[in-house]
Design a protein around this motif. Structure first.
Motif, PDB file in Angstrom:
ATOM      1  N   ASP A  95      -0.284  16.129  15.845  1.00 42.43           N
ATOM      2  CA  ASP A  95      -0.133  14.708  16.117  1.00 42.43           C
ATOM      3  C   ASP A  95      -1.455  14.120  16.611  1.00 42.43           C
ATOM      4  O   ASP A  95      -1.941  14.474  17.684  1.00 42.43           O
ATOM      5  CB  ASP A  95       0.959  14.486  17.176  1.00 42.43           C
ATOM      6  N   GLY A  96      -2.064  13.266  15.807  1.00 45.79           N
ATOM      7  CA  GLY A  96      -3.299  12.605  16.197  1.00 45.79           C
ATOM      8  C   GLY A  96      -4.567  13.271  15.706  1.00 45.79           C
ATOM      9  O   GLY A  96      -5.665  12.775  15.977  1.00 45.79           O
ATOM     10  N   GLY A  97      -4.432  14.380  14.972  1.00 44.89           N
ATOM     11  CA  GLY A  97      -5.647  15.024  14.506  1.00 44.89           C
ATOM     12  C   GLY A  97      -5.388  16.326  13.771  1.00 44.89           C
ATOM     13  O   GLY A  97      -4.292  16.560  13.251  1.00 44.89           O
ATOM     14  N   ALA A  98      -6.398  17.170  13.721  1.00 39.41           N
ATOM     15  CA  ALA A  98      -6.285  18.458  13.032  1.00 39.41           C
ATOM     16  C   ALA A  98      -7.325  19.412  13.592  1.00 39.41           C
ATOM     17  O   ALA A  98      -8.424  18.993  13.985  1.00 39.41           O
ATOM     18  CB  ALA A  98      -6.486  18.295  11.526  1.00 39.41           C
ATOM     19  N   VAL A  99      -6.977  20.693  13.637  1.00 39.15           N
ATOM     20  CA  VAL A  99      -7.902  21.734  14.061  1.00 39.15           C
ATOM     21  C   VAL A  99      -8.320  22.544  12.836  1.00 39.15           C
ATOM     22  O   VAL A  99      -7.504  22.827  11.955  1.00 39.15           O
ATOM     23  CB  VAL A  99      -7.266  22.649  15.132  1.00 39.15           C
ATOM     24  N   PHE A 100      -9.596  22.881  12.774  1.00 38.14           N
ATOM     25  CA  PHE A 100     -10.128  23.682  11.668  1.00 38.14           C
ATOM     26  C   PHE A 100     -10.600  25.020  12.216  1.00 38.14           C
ATOM     27  O   PHE A 100     -11.284  25.072  13.245  1.00 38.14           O
ATOM     28  CB  PHE A 100     -11.301  22.970  10.993  1.00 38.14           C
ATOM     29  N   PHE A 101     -10.245  26.095  11.521  1.00 42.43           N
ATOM     30  CA  PHE A 101     -10.684  27.423  11.944  1.00 42.43           C
ATOM     31  C   PHE A 101     -10.845  28.322  10.731  1.00 42.43           C
ATOM     32  O   PHE A 101     -10.238  28.102   9.681  1.00 42.43           O
ATOM     33  CB  PHE A 101      -9.683  28.041  12.936  1.00 42.43           C
ATOM     34  N   HIS A 102     -11.687  29.328  10.880  1.00 48.75           N
ATOM     35  CA  HIS A 102     -11.894  30.324   9.840  1.00 48.75           C
ATOM     36  C   HIS A 102     -11.007  31.534  10.088  1.00 48.75           C
ATOM     37  O   HIS A 102     -10.728  31.887  11.238  1.00 48.75           O
ATOM     38  CB  HIS A 102     -13.353  30.766   9.816  1.00 48.75           C
ATOM     39  N   LEU A 103     -10.585  32.172   9.003  1.00 50.79           N
ATOM     40  CA  LEU A 103      -9.818  33.406   9.085  1.00 50.79           C
ATOM     41  C   LEU A 103     -10.796  34.576   9.008  1.00 50.79           C
ATOM     42  O   LEU A 103     -11.572  34.694   8.049  1.00 50.79           O
ATOM     43  CB  LEU A 103      -8.801  33.492   7.952  1.00 50.79           C
ATOM     44  N   ASP A 104     -10.760  35.442   9.996  1.00 47.10           N
ATOM     45  CA  ASP A 104     -11.718  36.548  10.068  1.00 47.10           C
ATOM     46  C   ASP A 104     -11.370  37.702   9.131  1.00 47.10           C
ATOM     47  O   ASP A 104     -12.251  38.405   8.660  1.00 47.10           O
ATOM     48  CB  ASP A 104     -11.776  37.087  11.499  1.00 47.10           C
ATOM     49  N   ASP A 105     -10.098  37.917   8.902  1.00 47.81           N
ATOM     50  CA  ASP A 105      -9.669  39.122   8.180  1.00 47.81           C
ATOM     51  C   ASP A 105      -8.692  38.791   7.058  1.00 47.81           C
ATOM     52  O   ASP A 105      -7.683  39.471   6.883  1.00 47.81           O
ATOM     53  CB  ASP A 105      -9.043  40.133   9.143  1.00 47.81           C
ATOM     54  N   ALA A 106      -9.008  37.756   6.291  1.00 47.03           N
ATOM     55  CA  ALA A 106      -8.160  37.390   5.160  1.00 47.03           C
ATOM     56  C   ALA A 106      -8.153  38.524   4.131  1.00 47.03           C
ATOM     57  O   ALA A 106      -9.132  39.256   3.998  1.00 47.03           O
ATOM     58  CB  ALA A 106      -8.653  36.103   4.520  1.00 47.03           C
ATOM     59  N   PRO A 107      -7.065  38.689   3.400  1.00 42.72           N
ATOM     60  CA  PRO A 107      -6.970  39.789   2.431  1.00 42.72           C
ATOM     61  C   PRO A 107      -7.982  39.632   1.303  1.00 42.72           C
ATOM     62  O   PRO A 107      -8.450  38.526   1.008  1.00 42.72           O
ATOM     63  CB  PRO A 107      -5.529  39.682   1.921  1.00 42.72           C
ATOM     64  N   PRO A 108      -8.329  40.737   0.642  1.00 45.52           N
ATOM     65  CA  PRO A 108      -9.401  40.708  -0.371  1.00 45.52           C
ATOM     66  C   PRO A 108      -9.113  39.806  -1.554  1.00 45.52           C
ATOM     67  O   PRO A 108     -10.054  39.330  -2.191  1.00 45.52           O
ATOM     68  CB  PRO A 108      -9.518  42.174  -0.797  1.00 45.52           C
ATOM     69  N   GLU A 109      -7.834  39.551  -1.877  1.00 43.77           N
ATOM     70  CA  GLU A 109      -7.562  38.696  -3.034  1.00 43.77           C
ATOM     71  C   GLU A 109      -8.067  37.270  -2.838  1.00 43.77           C
ATOM     72  O   GLU A 109      -8.221  36.515  -3.801  1.00 43.77           O
ATOM     73  CB  GLU A 109      -6.070  38.668  -3.363  1.00 43.77           C
TER      74      GLU A 109
END
Length: 211
Positions: free
Chosen positions: A121-135
Motif C-alpha cells: 500500500d503506497g509503494g513497492a519494495v525491490f530486491f534481488h534473489l540470491d539463490d534462484a534456481p538455474p532455469e
C-alpha cells in the motif's frame, strides 16, 4: 549491454512464480512465494508512490534494515561512485529520473541475479534473489528470444545493434555480422536475421524457429 538478458531472466522468474503470493521476512533475509518457493534476498530499494520517489535501501535509515541485506545495494553504490552514475549514489530521487524496474534491471545486468517487485500500500519494495534456481539464468528458447528483443527495443533507449548482438551472443547464438544486418543460428537449428537502417535501428526481424 545486459538489458535483454536481464529481461529474459525476469520472464523466466515470472514463469516460475506464476500467481503465487509473496511474503518478505527481513529478520530471516528470505522471500517466500506461495507455500513451496523460498529464496535468500538482497534489498535494493523502495518506490514511494505518494511522492513519486525512489529510496535506496542503504539510505533507508528509518527502517533499521539488517546490514546483512544491504551488501548488494552497497556494492552498487560503490560501483556508481567509480563510474560516476548519480542514480546509484544519490540516496533518493524522483521516479521520473529512474524507476525501480530500470534500476533493478541495471543491477541485474551487473550481478547476473533476477529481481522481484513486491507491491504494498503506497509503494513497492525491490530486491534481488540470491539463490534462484538455474532455469532462471539458462538461455531462453528461440521464440522467447525474439519476444525479448522486441520488448527491449520498444521500451529502452538502447543502441539497437549492440543490444541485438550482445543478447544473442549471451544466449549462445552463433552470429554472422554484416554492415547492415546480423544473422544468427541457434544450436537447435533456429535462425534469425535482423536488418538495420542507416541510423542503426532495427528495420526488420525475421527467422525460423525449430519445433
Amino acid at each position: 549491454m545486459h538489458v535483454a538478458t536481464g529481461l529474459a531472466r525476469q520472464l523466466a522468474l515470472g514463469d516460475l512464480i506464476g500467481e503465487r503470493g509473496w511474503q518478505l521476512d527481513l529478520a530471516d533475509g528470505t522471500v517466500t512465494f506461495g507455500d513451496d518457493l523460498r529464496y535468500q534476498v538482497q534489498l535494493l530499494g523502495t518506490e514511494n508512490h505518494d511522492d513519486g520517489s525512489w529510496l535506496w535501501a542503504w539510505a533507508n535509515e528509518a527502517s533499521s534494515l539488517p546490514p546483512a541485506l544491504l551488501h548488494l545495494c552497497g556494492w552498487l553504490r560503490e560501483y556508481g561512485q567509480r563510474q560516476g552514475l548519480a542514480e546509484l549514489t544519490e540516496p533518493t530521487f524522483a521516479l521520473q529520473r529512474a524507476d525501480g524496474h530500470r534500476l533493478a534491471l541495471l543491477a541485474s545486468g551487473l550481478t547476473g541475479r533476477c529481481y522481484y517487485r513486491g507491491p504494498y500500500d503506497g509503494g513497492a519494495v525491490f530486491f534481488h534473489l540470491d539463490d534462484a534456481p538455474p532455469e532462471i539464468t539458462e538461455p531462453v528458447r528461440p521464440e522467447r528470444a525474439l519476444s525479448v528483443l522486441g520488448q527491449v527495443l520498444q521500451s529502452f533507449p538502447v543502441d539497437h545493434r549492440i543490444a541485438v548482438e550482445s543478447f544473442l551472443h549471451q544466449q549462445s547464438w552463433r552470429l554472422d555480422s554484416a554492415p547492415t544486418s546480423v544473422t544468427a543460428q541457434h544450436v537447435d537449428g533456429s535462425t534469425l536475421r535482423v536488418d538495420f537502417d542507416a541510423l542503426g535501428r532495427v528495420s526488420n526481424m525475421s527467422g525460423t524457429v525449430s519445433p
